[in-house]
Design a protein around this motif. Structure first.
Motif, PDB file in Angstrom:
ATOM      1  N   THR A  50       0.817  -1.366   0.084  1.00 27.89           N
ATOM      2  CA  THR A  50       0.232  -0.037  -0.007  1.00 27.89           C
ATOM      3  C   THR A  50       0.838   1.130  -0.129  1.00 27.89           C
ATOM      4  N   GLN A  51       2.173   1.078   0.232  1.00 29.98           N
ATOM      5  CA  GLN A  51       2.939   2.451   0.376  1.00 29.98           C
ATOM      6  C   GLN A  51       3.988   2.452  -1.000  1.00 29.98           C
ATOM      7  N   GLY A  52       3.967   1.586  -1.826  1.00 30.74           N
ATOM      8  CA  GLY A  52       4.910   1.546  -3.191  1.00 30.74           C
ATOM      9  C   GLY A  52       4.028   1.990  -4.191  1.00 30.74           C
ATOM     10  N   PRO A  53       4.497   1.632  -5.466  1.00 26.35           N
ATOM     11  CA  PRO A  53       5.536   0.851  -5.692  1.00 26.35           C
ATOM     12  C   PRO A  53       6.840   1.400  -5.669  1.00 26.35           C
ATOM     13  N   PHE A  54       7.785   0.703  -5.023  1.00 22.73           N
ATOM     14  CA  PHE A  54       9.185   1.015  -4.849  1.00 22.73           C
ATOM     15  C   PHE A  54      10.064   0.457  -5.861  1.00 22.73           C
ATOM     16  N   THR A  55      11.028   1.273  -6.414  1.00 20.31           N
ATOM     17  CA  THR A  55      12.183   0.967  -7.261  1.00 20.31           C
ATOM     18  C   THR A  55      13.216   0.295  -6.324  1.00 20.31           C
ATOM     19  N   ASP A  72      12.120 -12.994  19.010  1.00 18.80           N
ATOM     20  CA  ASP A  72      11.220 -11.970  19.063  1.00 18.80           C
ATOM     21  C   ASP A  72      10.066 -11.880  17.898  1.00 18.80           C
ATOM     22  N   SER A  73       8.702 -12.080  18.302  1.00 17.72           N
ATOM     23  CA  SER A  73       7.762 -12.243  17.372  1.00 17.72           C
ATOM     24  C   SER A  73       7.376 -11.178  16.477  1.00 17.72           C
ATOM     25  N   LYS A  74       7.370  -9.940  17.260  1.00 16.51           N
ATOM     26  CA  LYS A  74       7.177  -8.644  16.744  1.00 16.51           C
ATOM     27  C   LYS A  74       7.985  -8.556  15.658  1.00 16.51           C
ATOM     28  N   SER A  75       9.266  -8.602  15.780  1.00 12.59           N
ATOM     29  CA  SER A  75      10.540  -8.347  14.894  1.00 12.59           C
ATOM     30  C   SER A  75      10.138  -9.302  13.762  1.00 12.59           C
ATOM     31  N   GLN A  76       9.945 -10.408  14.050  1.00  8.71           N
ATOM     32  CA  GLN A  76       9.826 -11.434  12.976  1.00  8.71           C
ATOM     33  C   GLN A  76       8.565 -11.402  11.854  1.00  8.71           C
ATOM     34  N   ASN A  77       7.435 -10.809  12.557  1.00 10.33           N
ATOM     35  CA  ASN A  77       6.393 -10.429  11.952  1.00 10.33           C
ATOM     36  C   ASN A  77       6.751  -9.003  10.658  1.00 10.33           C
ATOM     37  N   VAL A  78       7.635  -8.129  11.183  1.00 13.91           N
ATOM     38  CA  VAL A  78       8.108  -7.129  10.384  1.00 13.91           C
ATOM     39  C   VAL A  78       9.050  -7.698   9.254  1.00 13.91           C
ATOM     40  N   ILE A  79       9.984  -8.658   9.552  1.00 12.24           N
ATOM     41  CA  ILE A  79      11.033  -9.104   8.723  1.00 12.24           C
ATOM     42  C   ILE A  79       9.853  -9.953   7.520  1.00 12.24           C
ATOM     43  N   ASP A  80       9.038 -10.681   7.866  1.00 10.29           N
ATOM     44  CA  ASP A  80       8.322 -11.801   7.023  1.00 10.29           C
ATOM     45  C   ASP A  80       7.448 -10.769   6.120  1.00 10.29           C
ATOM     46  N   ARG A  81       6.997  -9.624   6.521  1.00 10.99           N
ATOM     47  CA  ARG A  81       6.445  -8.706   5.534  1.00 10.99           C
ATOM     48  C   ARG A  81       7.361  -8.023   4.608  1.00 10.99           C
ATOM     49  N   VAL A  82       8.567  -7.527   5.093  1.00  7.95           N
ATOM     50  CA  VAL A  82       9.482  -7.134   4.215  1.00  7.95           C
ATOM     51  C   VAL A  82       9.890  -8.096   3.227  1.00  7.95           C
ATOM     52  N   GLU A  83      10.089  -9.226   3.633  1.00 11.89           N
ATOM     53  CA  GLU A  83      10.617 -10.229   2.703  1.00 11.89           C
ATOM     54  C   GLU A  83       9.551 -10.773   1.590  1.00 11.89           C
ATOM     55  N   GLN A  84       8.373 -10.542   2.108  1.00 14.01           N
ATOM     56  CA  GLN A  84       7.156 -11.211   1.359  1.00 14.01           C
ATOM     57  C   GLN A  84       6.980  -9.957   0.198  1.00 14.01           C
ATOM     58  N   TYR A  85       7.395  -8.821   0.479  1.00 12.65           N
ATOM     59  CA  TYR A  85       7.358  -7.878  -0.485  1.00 12.65           C
ATOM     60  C   TYR A  85       8.434  -7.986  -1.413  1.00 12.65           C
ATOM     61  N   ASP A  91      12.085  -7.475  -9.243  1.00 13.03           N
ATOM     62  CA  ASP A  91      13.036  -6.333 -10.052  1.00 13.03           C
ATOM     63  C   ASP A  91      13.264  -5.303  -8.676  1.00 13.03           C
ATOM     64  N   LEU A  92      12.769  -5.446  -7.448  1.00  9.20           N
ATOM     65  CA  LEU A  92      13.129  -4.330  -6.530  1.00  9.20           C
ATOM     66  C   LEU A  92      14.763  -4.401  -6.236  1.00  9.20           C
ATOM     67  N   ILE A  93      15.343  -3.286  -6.116  1.00 13.56           N
ATOM     68  CA  ILE A  93      16.830  -3.061  -5.762  1.00 13.56           C
ATOM     69  C   ILE A  93      16.740  -3.013  -4.158  1.00 13.56           C
ATOM     70  N   VAL A  94      17.336  -3.898  -3.666  1.00 12.50           N
ATOM     71  CA  VAL A  94      17.382  -3.966  -2.133  1.00 12.50           C
ATOM     72  C   VAL A  94      18.769  -3.567  -1.541  1.00 12.50           C
ATOM     73  N   LEU A  95      19.070  -2.540  -0.889  1.00 14.99           N
ATOM     74  CA  LEU A  95      20.152  -2.274  -0.436  1.00 14.99           C
ATOM     75  C   LEU A  95      20.336  -2.365   1.282  1.00 14.99           C
ATOM     76  N   ASP A  96      20.906  -3.555   1.631  1.00 15.28           N
ATOM     77  CA  ASP A  96      21.440  -4.696   1.021  1.00 15.28           C
ATOM     78  C   ASP A  96      20.814  -5.828   1.199  1.00 15.28           C
ATOM     79  N   PRO A  97      20.700  -7.038   0.341  1.00 15.81           N
ATOM     80  CA  PRO A  97      19.983  -8.186   0.401  1.00 15.81           C
ATOM     81  C   PRO A  97      19.837  -8.856   2.021  1.00 15.81           C
ATOM     82  N   LEU A  98      18.582  -9.172   2.445  1.00 13.98           N
ATOM     83  CA  LEU A  98      18.622  -9.312   3.847  1.00 13.98           C
ATOM     84  C   LEU A  98      19.007 -10.571   4.355  1.00 13.98           C
ATOM     85  N   ASP A  99      19.400 -11.613   3.601  1.00 16.54           N
ATOM     86  CA  ASP A  99      20.172 -12.605   3.771  1.00 16.54           C
ATOM     87  C   ASP A  99      21.642 -12.451   3.917  1.00 16.54           C
ATOM     88  N   ASN A 100      22.114 -11.359   3.117  1.00 21.46           N
ATOM     89  CA  ASN A 100      23.486 -11.134   3.189  1.00 21.46           C
ATOM     90  C   ASN A 100      23.802 -10.491   4.397  1.00 21.46           C
TER      91      ASN A 100
END
Length: 340
Positions: A50-55, A72-85, A91-100
């Protein structure tokens, strides 16, 4: 908003309030617009769709990732939302990839990357280390001996982000103070005398800048009590800690002048190994052997003292949007000489 502004591509960003307050937003916004981008702060409590689309997604999520990894469940929920997006927008450029970024949250993993690289052939190492996972002093003494780590050694939390204790460290000088090791898991890392000089390499894509900072003075094995300190307090630009003041007998030691070619090898190698664009590397040079030692690697550091940071950042984003590769080019550039 003018017609030209409505055509701007969107950089979604998220950083802690502390980091946000340090940024010159007027300069950053003007620079990003010069390259055809608009900035928008991401609300992690709401769906990103609802906030993008982001390049581009520019973030400093290290503390939240670390808390999520600790359950921490609250933090995990945040990361899940980001990773799903991110998954929904390949094609989204991510600085930097979360796994890295996750690699740099574990000090042992980041040290092993250095060991497994080819940096040793350039005289670059990481000090001997071992992870201590027990509060039992006998067990820890055995592990230290097995890893050939003598005194003094530094003790650091294994997790490099995620709490106020991540930068709290100690110097342990003798086995009778082994109980001063932090609550496990923690890392015991051999102390390397380096004349109280730390070189911080700030990396932005294929460019880097080096800042000279104060560091710990030369310490040697003895029966003195453990020293506890915060690494941020030691290596700030204006730090005047007594722990950085050389003893009289060390004042005559010849200071080793760093070689820019070695720093360039460090940046090129770690860019390739980490697959990251924004990180900092803390390097010291041993007094006697003149070997280089990487003592820490940090995701998206403060870039204090980096000249024209926003322009270099936007240049790199522009380059990524054109070729899509985060791997380093053969043209790694130092933007300036060492700055104190």
């Amino acid at each position: 908003m003018s017609d030209s502004e409505t055509n701007l591509k969107l950089i979604g960003y998220w950083m802690s309030k502390k980091k946000l307050h340090k940024i010159n937003w007027t300069e950053f916004r003007n620079t990003s617009r010069k390259y055809g981008y608009e900035l928008k702060e991401v609300d992690l409590e709401r769906p990103l769709e609802t906030q993008g689309p982001f390049t581009v997604f520019l973030h400093k999520l290290t503390d939240i990732i670390a808390l999520a990894s600790q359950g921490d469940s609250k933090s995990q929920n945040v990361i899940d939302r980001v990773e799903q997006y991110i998954k929904n927008h390949p094609d989204l450029i991510v600085l930097d990839p979360l796994d890295n970024v996750r690699i740099l949250l574990d000090r042992c993993r980041s040290y092993n990357i250095i060991i497994e690289s080819n940096l040793a052939q350039y005289g670059v190492f990481t000090p001997k280390f071992v992870e201590l996972q027990s509060s039992n002093s006998t067990d820890n003494l055995y592990k230290l001996k097995e890893a050939d780590i003598g005194y003094p050694f530094l003790c650091k939390p294994s997790v490099a982000h995620g709490s106020t204790s991540a930068h709290k460290m100690s110097i342990i000088f003798h086995e009778k103070y082994i109980s001063d090791c932090f609550k496990p898991p923690c890392v015991a890392q051999k102390f390397i005398p380096h004349n109280a000089i730390l070189y911080k390499i700030f990396v932005v894509g294929d460019k880097f800048f080096i800042v000279e900072r104060p560091s710990l003075k030369n310490f040697y094995a003895c029966e003195r009590e453990t020293i506890f300190f915060n690494s941020h307090d030691i290596s700030k630009a204006a730090s005047q800690s007594t722990l950085s003041v050389l003893d009289p007998e060390d004042l005559q030691l010849q200071i080793v002048q760093p070689e820019m070619s070695v720093f360039k090898c460090i940046v090129a190698t770690l860019r390739q190994a980490l697959g990251m664009c924004l990180f900092g590397v803390d390097v010291i040079i041993e007094n006697n052997t003149r070997k280089y030692y990487i003592i820490d690697i940090n995701a998206y550091p403060g870039y204090d003292g980096y000249p024209d940071f926003f322009n270099d950042l936007m240049q790199h984003i522009h380059q990524l949007s054109n070729n899509g590769s985060q791997l380093p080019s053969e043209d790694i550039q130092c933007t300036s000489t060492i700055n104190q």
